[in-house]
Design a protein around this motif. Structure first.
Motif, PDB file in Angstrom:
ATOM      1  N   PHE A 191       3.571   7.054   8.233  1.00 41.02           N
ATOM      2  CA  PHE A 191       4.017   6.480   6.959  1.00 41.02           C
ATOM      3  C   PHE A 191       2.899   6.421   5.916  1.00 41.02           C
ATOM      4  N   ASN A 192       1.801   7.099   6.174  1.00 45.18           N
ATOM      5  CA  ASN A 192       0.659   7.051   5.265  1.00 45.18           C
ATOM      6  C   ASN A 192       0.779   8.085   4.150  1.00 45.18           C
ATOM      7  N   SER A 193       1.888   8.024   3.407  1.00 46.95           N
ATOM      8  CA  SER A 193       2.076   8.880   2.234  1.00 46.95           C
ATOM      9  C   SER A 193       3.150   8.245   1.354  1.00 46.95           C
ATOM     10  N   LYS A 194       3.159   8.635   0.115  1.00 46.07           N
ATOM     11  CA  LYS A 194       4.140   8.074  -0.809  1.00 46.07           C
ATOM     12  C   LYS A 194       5.553   8.522  -0.442  1.00 46.07           C
ATOM     13  N   GLN A 195       5.681   9.660   0.193  1.00 49.20           N
ATOM     14  CA  GLN A 195       6.999  10.188   0.556  1.00 49.20           C
ATOM     15  C   GLN A 195       7.606   9.419   1.734  1.00 49.20           C
ATOM     16  N   THR A 196       6.763   8.956   2.648  1.00 46.74           N
ATOM     17  CA  THR A 196       7.283   8.296   3.850  1.00 46.74           C
ATOM     18  C   THR A 196       7.197   6.773   3.801  1.00 46.74           C
ATOM     19  N   CYS A 197       6.293   6.224   2.988  1.00 41.56           N
ATOM     20  CA  CYS A 197       6.138   4.763   2.909  1.00 41.56           C
ATOM     21  C   CYS A 197       6.913   4.252   1.699  1.00 41.56           C
ATOM     22  N   LYS A 198       7.994   3.572   1.939  1.00 39.22           N
ATOM     23  CA  LYS A 198       8.851   3.078   0.864  1.00 39.22           C
ATOM     24  C   LYS A 198       8.643   1.573   0.654  1.00 39.22           C
ATOM     25  N   PRO A 199       8.811   1.092  -0.579  1.00 35.58           N
ATOM     26  CA  PRO A 199       8.632  -0.337  -0.854  1.00 35.58           C
ATOM     27  C   PRO A 199       9.597  -1.197  -0.041  1.00 35.58           C
ATOM     28  N   THR A 200       9.070  -2.239   0.585  1.00 30.40           N
ATOM     29  CA  THR A 200       9.895  -3.202   1.313  1.00 30.40           C
ATOM     30  C   THR A 200      10.576  -4.148   0.322  1.00 30.40           C
ATOM     31  N   GLN A 201      11.446  -5.023   0.842  1.00 33.42           N
ATOM     32  CA  GLN A 201      12.064  -6.027  -0.023  1.00 33.42           C
ATOM     33  C   GLN A 201      11.011  -6.927  -0.644  1.00 33.42           C
ATOM     34  N   SER A 215       0.977  -4.206  -5.219  1.00 31.38           N
ATOM     35  CA  SER A 215       1.750  -4.849  -4.165  1.00 31.38           C
ATOM     36  C   SER A 215       1.816  -4.079  -2.841  1.00 31.38           C
ATOM     37  N   TYR A 216       1.494  -2.771  -2.860  1.00 30.97           N
ATOM     38  CA  TYR A 216       1.430  -2.053  -1.584  1.00 30.97           C
ATOM     39  C   TYR A 216       0.630  -0.772  -1.767  1.00 30.97           C
ATOM     40  N   ALA A 217       0.378  -0.085  -0.653  1.00 24.19           N
ATOM     41  CA  ALA A 217      -0.618   0.984  -0.641  1.00 24.19           C
ATOM     42  C   ALA A 217      -0.352   2.097  -1.641  1.00 24.19           C
ATOM     43  N   PHE A 218       0.916   2.367  -1.947  1.00 29.10           N
ATOM     44  CA  PHE A 218       1.220   3.483  -2.839  1.00 29.10           C
ATOM     45  C   PHE A 218       1.835   3.004  -4.152  1.00 29.10           C
ATOM     46  N   ASN A 219       1.419   1.802  -4.555  1.00 31.14           N
ATOM     47  CA  ASN A 219       1.830   1.274  -5.852  1.00 31.14           C
ATOM     48  C   ASN A 219       1.262   2.154  -6.968  1.00 31.14           C
ATOM     49  N   ASP A 220       2.076   2.492  -7.947  1.00 29.36           N
ATOM     50  CA  ASP A 220       1.597   3.303  -9.073  1.00 29.36           C
ATOM     51  C   ASP A 220       1.975   2.644 -10.400  1.00 29.36           C
ATOM     52  N   ASN A 221       1.807   1.314 -10.456  1.00 30.41           N
ATOM     53  CA  ASN A 221       2.256   0.566 -11.631  1.00 30.41           C
ATOM     54  C   ASN A 221       1.126   0.273 -12.618  1.00 30.41           C
ATOM     55  N   ASN A 222       0.032   1.038 -12.567  1.00 27.68           N
ATOM     56  CA  ASN A 222      -1.071   0.848 -13.518  1.00 27.68           C
ATOM     57  C   ASN A 222      -1.584  -0.589 -13.495  1.00 27.68           C
ATOM     58  N   SER A 223      -1.913  -1.071 -12.294  1.00 27.87           N
ATOM     59  CA  SER A 223      -2.295  -2.475 -12.125  1.00 27.87           C
ATOM     60  C   SER A 223      -3.781  -2.744 -12.332  1.00 27.87           C
ATOM     61  N   THR A 224      -4.590  -1.706 -12.511  1.00 24.63           N
ATOM     62  CA  THR A 224      -6.026  -1.891 -12.744  1.00 24.63           C
ATOM     63  C   THR A 224      -6.320  -1.816 -14.229  1.00 24.63           C
ATOM     64  N   PHE A 225      -7.026  -2.843 -14.749  1.00 25.80           N
ATOM     65  CA  PHE A 225      -7.338  -2.928 -16.179  1.00 25.80           C
ATOM     66  C   PHE A 225      -8.849  -2.837 -16.364  1.00 25.80           C
ATOM     67  N   THR A 226      -9.274  -1.987 -17.272  1.00 29.45           N
ATOM     68  CA  THR A 226     -10.700  -1.753 -17.495  1.00 29.45           C
ATOM     69  C   THR A 226     -11.130  -2.246 -18.867  1.00 29.45           C
ATOM     70  N   CYS A 227     -12.431  -2.514 -18.967  1.00 32.58           N
ATOM     71  CA  CYS A 227     -13.027  -2.940 -20.223  1.00 32.58           C
ATOM     72  C   CYS A 227     -14.504  -2.550 -20.180  1.00 32.58           C
ATOM     73  N   THR A 228     -15.251  -2.857 -21.226  1.00 38.82           N
ATOM     74  CA  THR A 228     -16.674  -2.532 -21.252  1.00 38.82           C
ATOM     75  C   THR A 228     -17.432  -3.458 -20.322  1.00 38.82           C
ATOM     76  N   ASN A 229     -18.661  -3.054 -19.967  1.00 39.94           N
ATOM     77  CA  ASN A 229     -19.416  -3.838 -18.995  1.00 39.94           C
ATOM     78  C   ASN A 229     -20.069  -5.082 -19.588  1.00 39.94           C
TER      79      ASN A 229
END
Length: 246
Positions: A191-201, A215-229
């Motif tokens: 299940f270590n791929s986006k095709q086989t690992c589906k979001p749980t309830q 929320s899980y290993a193959f989340n693609d919701n742009n959850s990382t936010f960057t800024c200057t150092n």
């Protein structure tokens, strides 16, 4: 000596300006109606503390050194047991004390993952991959950087089989992976791929409540936010509201 002094001053100034001594200030504040015990764990570089007490209404500023990579979470309902060991109902780091040195075991709590001055930028991610215990928000000091947060009604959002209680009080939501340890829920092996690992309830419910949290290993919701150092951050547990990201 007179000829070498300007060179020493120049090198010192260059090191300071180039960011070797630069830090970001992480201000952790408690707006909950209860005492919390923040945890700061470092994978790269170190901060001045690994855990402390923060009463309701209190705040504490922590300098994060350049190239720091670590997490911040919060423990709740902590006390000394009959043998004198310090334990917590949620987020316990198994150190038996207020500080959390050494290794770290993931708990079903809300995390913020930070990278400070990593290639010239800062970044943060709110993670629900292992569970949820407290609402929070992160506000960078630079207005053009994105603020984010997560506030969940556990009684409505957490699946019944993942709810964690202390007595009759609902205190946390465990992830499906931590609860079952199965390959399917943890996205391991086959299940270590986006095709086989589906979001749980669990993942689907949390994504609706906090669409910009990881929320899980193959989340693609742009959850990382960057800024200057040069960015500082205020991390608020139990905020009255969270930012509306469009």
């Amino acid at each position: 000596m007179r000829q070498r002094l300007p060179l020493v001053l120049f090198l010192t100034l260059h090191i300071f300006v180039s960011g070797v001594f630069s830090t970001s200030i992480l201000t952790i504040e408690n707006k909950c109606n209860q005492t919390i015990w923040p945890v700061i764990f470092s994978w790269r570089s170190q901060v001045s503390t690994t855990g402390f007490t923060l009463k309701s209404g209190e705040a504490r500023a922590i300098p994060a050194p350049s190239s720091w990579y670590g997490l911040i979470s919060a423990r709740t309902l902590c006390s000394n047991d009959s043998t004198g060991n310090f334990t917590c109902a949620t987020g316990d780091c198994q150190s038996r004390g207020i500080e959390c040195p050494g290794s770290y075991s993931w708990s079903p709590v809300t995390y913020i993952l930070f990278r400070i001055d990593d290639g010239g930028t800062n970044s943060y991610t709110i993670s629900l991959e292992y569970g949820y215990n407290l609402p929070l928000k992160v506000v960078p000091s630079i207005p053009t950087c994105i603020s984010s947060g997560c506030m969940v009604d556990l009684s409505k959002t957490c699946p019944n089989d993942l709810k964690k209680f202390v007595g009759r009080d609902l205190v946390a939501c465990n992830s499906a992976c931590r609860e079952s340890g199965s390959q399917e829920n943890c996205c391991t092996r086959y299940f270590n791929s986006k095709q086989t690992c589906k979001p749980t309830q669990y993942v689907q419910n949390l994504d609706r409540a906090c669409p910009y949290a990881y929320s899980y290993a193959f989340n693609d919701n742009n959850s990382t936010f960057t800024c200057t150092n040069s960015t500082d951050y205020v991390i608020t547990f139990c905020p009255s509201s969270i930012p509306n990201i469009t």
